[in-house]
Design a protein around this motif. Structure first.
Motif, mmCIF file in Angstrom:
data_model
loop_
_atom_site.group_PDB
_atom_site.id
_atom_site.type_symbol
_atom_site.label_atom_id
_atom_site.label_comp_id
_atom_site.label_asym_id
_atom_site.label_seq_id
_atom_site.Cartn_x
_atom_site.Cartn_y
_atom_site.Cartn_z
ATOM 1 N N ARG B 15 1.686 16.751 7.142
ATOM 2 C CA ARG B 15 2.132 15.357 7.173
ATOM 3 C C ARG B 15 0.938 14.406 7.331
ATOM 4 N N ASN B 16 0.008 14.792 8.255
ATOM 5 C CA ASN B 16 -1.166 13.938 8.467
ATOM 6 C C ASN B 16 -1.992 13.814 7.199
ATOM 7 N N GLN B 17 -2.163 14.992 6.544
ATOM 8 C CA GLN B 17 -2.937 14.987 5.281
ATOM 9 C C GLN B 17 -2.249 14.097 4.251
ATOM 10 N N ALA B 18 -0.924 14.281 4.176
ATOM 11 C CA ALA B 18 -0.164 13.496 3.193
ATOM 12 C C ALA B 18 -0.293 12.013 3.481
ATOM 13 N N GLU B 19 -0.239 11.665 4.780
ATOM 14 C CA GLU B 19 -0.367 10.249 5.130
ATOM 15 C C GLU B 19 -1.738 9.713 4.742
ATOM 16 N N GLU B 20 -2.762 10.586 5.010
ATOM 17 C CA GLU B 20 -4.126 10.162 4.644
ATOM 18 C C GLU B 20 -4.234 9.936 3.142
ATOM 19 N N THR B 21 -3.669 10.897 2.370
ATOM 20 C CA THR B 21 -3.733 10.789 0.910
ATOM 21 C C THR B 21 -3.012 9.533 0.437
ATOM 22 N N ALA B 22 -1.801 9.349 1.000
ATOM 23 C CA ALA B 22 -1.027 8.174 0.601
ATOM 24 C C ALA B 22 -1.783 6.897 0.923
ATOM 25 N N ASP B 23 -2.444 6.916 2.096
ATOM 26 C CA ASP B 23 -3.178 5.736 2.512
ATOM 27 C C ASP B 23 -4.326 5.431 1.553
ATOM 28 N N SER B 24 -5.023 6.526 1.106
ATOM 29 C CA SER B 24 -6.151 6.284 0.212
ATOM 30 C C SER B 24 -5.668 5.787 -1.148
ATOM 31 N N ILE B 25 -4.470 6.263 -1.563
ATOM 32 C CA ILE B 25 -3.930 5.797 -2.845
ATOM 33 C C ILE B 25 -3.438 4.358 -2.687
ATOM 34 N N GLN B 26 -2.781 4.132 -1.553
ATOM 35 C CA GLN B 26 -2.163 2.823 -1.391
ATOM 36 C C GLN B 26 -3.125 1.787 -0.816
ATOM 37 N N LYS B 27 -4.225 1.690 -1.458
ATOM 38 C CA LYS B 27 -5.167 0.630 -1.117
ATOM 39 C C LYS B 27 -5.395 -0.171 -2.378
ATOM 40 N N GLU B 28 -5.664 -1.415 -2.201
ATOM 41 C CA GLU B 28 -6.001 -2.210 -3.386
ATOM 42 C C GLU B 28 -7.350 -2.867 -3.165
ATOM 43 N N LYS B 29 -8.116 -2.877 -4.246
ATOM 44 C CA LYS B 29 -9.444 -3.489 -4.175
ATOM 45 C C LYS B 29 -9.332 -4.977 -4.538
ATOM 46 N N PHE B 30 -9.949 -5.782 -3.708
ATOM 47 C CA PHE B 30 -9.924 -7.236 -3.947
ATOM 48 C C PHE B 30 -11.337 -7.796 -4.006
ATOM 49 N N ILE B 31 -11.465 -8.841 -4.778
ATOM 50 C CA ILE B 31 -12.701 -9.624 -4.746
ATOM 51 C C ILE B 31 -12.388 -10.863 -3.917
ATOM 52 N N LEU B 32 -13.069 -10.951 -2.796
ATOM 53 C CA LEU B 32 -12.857 -12.079 -1.905
ATOM 54 C C LEU B 32 -13.794 -13.202 -2.338
ATOM 55 N N ALA B 33 -13.204 -14.289 -2.776
ATOM 56 C CA ALA B 33 -14.023 -15.374 -3.337
ATOM 57 C C ALA B 33 -13.853 -16.654 -2.529
ATOM 58 N N GLY B 34 -14.939 -17.381 -2.389
ATOM 59 C CA GLY B 34 -14.878 -18.681 -1.742
ATOM 60 C C GLY B 34 -14.621 -19.744 -2.788
ATOM 61 N N LEU B 35 -13.666 -20.620 -2.496
ATOM 62 C CA LEU B 35 -13.429 -21.792 -3.352
ATOM 63 C C LEU B 35 -13.590 -22.985 -2.430
ATOM 64 N N GLY B 36 -14.768 -23.532 -2.404
ATOM 65 C CA GLY B 36 -15.068 -24.579 -1.424
ATOM 66 C C GLY B 36 -14.988 -23.958 -0.040
ATOM 67 N N GLU B 37 -14.195 -24.558 0.825
ATOM 68 C CA GLU B 37 -14.083 -24.076 2.212
ATOM 69 C C GLU B 37 -13.075 -22.934 2.325
ATOM 70 N N GLU B 38 -12.315 -22.701 1.248
ATOM 71 C CA GLU B 38 -11.244 -21.715 1.340
ATOM 72 C C GLU B 38 -11.659 -20.364 0.778
ATOM 73 N N ARG B 39 -10.933 -19.337 1.215
ATOM 74 C CA ARG B 39 -11.208 -17.991 0.715
ATOM 75 C C ARG B 39 -9.930 -17.415 0.114
ATOM 76 N N TYR B 40 -10.060 -16.856 -1.061
ATOM 77 C CA TYR B 40 -8.908 -16.251 -1.729
ATOM 78 C C TYR B 40 -9.275 -14.856 -2.212
ATOM 79 N N ALA B 41 -8.247 -14.002 -2.306
ATOM 80 C CA ALA B 41 -8.468 -12.635 -2.793
ATOM 81 C C ALA B 41 -7.931 -12.509 -4.217
ATOM 82 N N PHE B 42 -8.773 -12.028 -5.105
ATOM 83 C CA PHE B 42 -8.370 -11.769 -6.491
ATOM 84 C C PHE B 42 -8.298 -10.252 -6.678
ATOM 85 N N PRO B 43 -7.156 -9.716 -7.127
ATOM 86 C CA PRO B 43 -7.074 -8.263 -7.365
ATOM 87 C C PRO B 43 -8.148 -7.840 -8.353
ATOM 88 N N SER B 44 -8.968 -6.874 -7.957
ATOM 89 C CA SER B 44 -10.130 -6.531 -8.798
ATOM 90 C C SER B 44 -9.711 -5.914 -10.128
#
Lengths: 186, 167
Positions: B15-44
């Motif tokens: 179960r622990n292994q499965a959770e670890e695997t699921a966790d590694s799959i269920q990640k999303e990569k984002f590009i964190l960008a500044g727009l003036g004073e604000e920060r937004y995440a764009f799905p990479s």
């Protein structure tokens, strides 16, 4: 069958364009649509039908002249055209019923004969003729291409004096101008 | 060790292994960008390239949040200003995120790329009430104690298509 439309012209050929420069962009007009050009002479104005339409004396007839400069500045939001103007005399406009309607309207109004073979377009005096490689033209980005083409911009070109040039569909621009003028006369 | 204990240990490990695997799959990569004073995440997955903005060329007829065109290797790309969409103010951007979307040739104007990060899906939550009515974001996560909004690229394009249709 799948058709493939290249994004850029791959033909290694050249074409002649008339380039009219504005502050933000150049307008590129296909030379094959133009018969000749002449410096605009205010003395030759027979009447100013509206702010976008003049009649110029030309031998024993009158030539209808659209103020394409004013139209382009207003509709394309292009700034600036100082100094003298030129008149481009168009050709191959026989298949344009709205032009025929405009001429008929003008002949009725002015009770005189108007040249039905040609139409003049008033443009800034800084125009020049330039031979350009077709491969330097690109289609607009697909997202905005239908809108730009509907408004009369067929392709783009990076470079030139303003950094960007718009290759325009002259007939579409003429049609839009005529339609605007006729709607104002209704 | 009894069979039951072995089986229990195995199942927990699995179960622990499965959770670890699921966790590694269920990640999303984002590009964190500044727009003036604000920060937004764009799905990479939507980003092909980050480019310095050298010149922005004028283009008529388009909505004000299309700030112009850039010349990317001779091809024109439309530059979208999210700041205009959200705040009706032009961003003084210096970079663009070139989108990886077929048939779009578009890019987002940004001030800078702050970082690229993997965010577990479990850390992504729905928008707080303050942002829930803004359609251009579809979730958020915390970074350094700040709520980072995730840009809903599809929604931005939907708005653009609609505006262009009625232009």
């Amino acid at each position: 069958m799948t058709s493939f439309m290249p994004e850029k012209a791959t033909v290694d050929s050249l074409a002649d364009f008339i380039v009219a420069s504005y502050a933000d962009a150049d307008l590129l007009i296909n030379c094959s649509e133009i018969q000749s050009s002449q410096v605009f002479d205010p003395e030759a104005v027979f009447s100013e039908v509206s702010r976008n339409l003049l009649l110029l004396r030309e031998n024993n007839k009158l030539l209808a002249v659209l103020n394409t400069d004013a139209f382009v500045q207003a509709e394309f939001s292009l700034k600036g055209s100082l100094g003298e103007s030129v008149i481009l005399i168009t050709k191959n406009l026989e298949d344009m019923p709205s032009l025929s309607n405009l001429i008929s309207y003008l002949e009725g109004k002015e009770e005189t004969v108007i040249n039905r073979d040609n139409l003049g377009l008033k443009l800034p005096g800084n125009i020049h003729r330039r031979e350009l490689a077709l491969e330097t033209l690109s289609f607009p980005p697909p997202l905005i291409r239908p809108l730009l083409q509907a408004k009369g911009i067929l392709a783009l070109r990076f470079g030139g004096e303003r950094g960007i040039g718009f290759f325009v569909d002259l007939k579409k621009i003429i049609l839009q101008q005529i339609s605007q003028i006729l709607s104002e006369t209704d | 060790m009894e069979n039951d204990e072995i089986l229990k240990a195995l199942s927990e490990g699995v179960r622990n292994q499965a959770e670890e695997t699921a966790d590694s799959i269920q990640k999303e990569k984002f590009i964190l960008a500044g727009l003036g004073e604000e920060r937004y995440a764009f799905p990479s997955r939507h980003i092909r390239e980050i480019m310095l903005l050298s010149e922005l060329y004028f283009i008529p007829f388009v909505p004000p949040y299309i700030r112009g065109l850039i010349n990317r290797h001779g091809d024109p790309f439309a530059v979208i200003d999210l700041h205009v969409l959200c705040h009706n103010e032009k961003l003084d951007g210096s970079k663009v995120l070139i989108m990886n979307i077929e048939e779009s040739q578009s890019a987002f104007l940004i001030s800078d790329v702050l970082k690229i990060m993997d965010v577990p899906m479990s850390s992504i939550h729905s928008l707080s009430a303050a942002f829930s009515e803004v359609p251009y974001f579809n979730g958020s996560f915390e970074d350094g104690g700040q709520e980072i909004l995730i840009v809903n690229i599809d929604e931005v394009f939907k708005r653009l298509e609609n505006d262009l249709l009625h232009a």
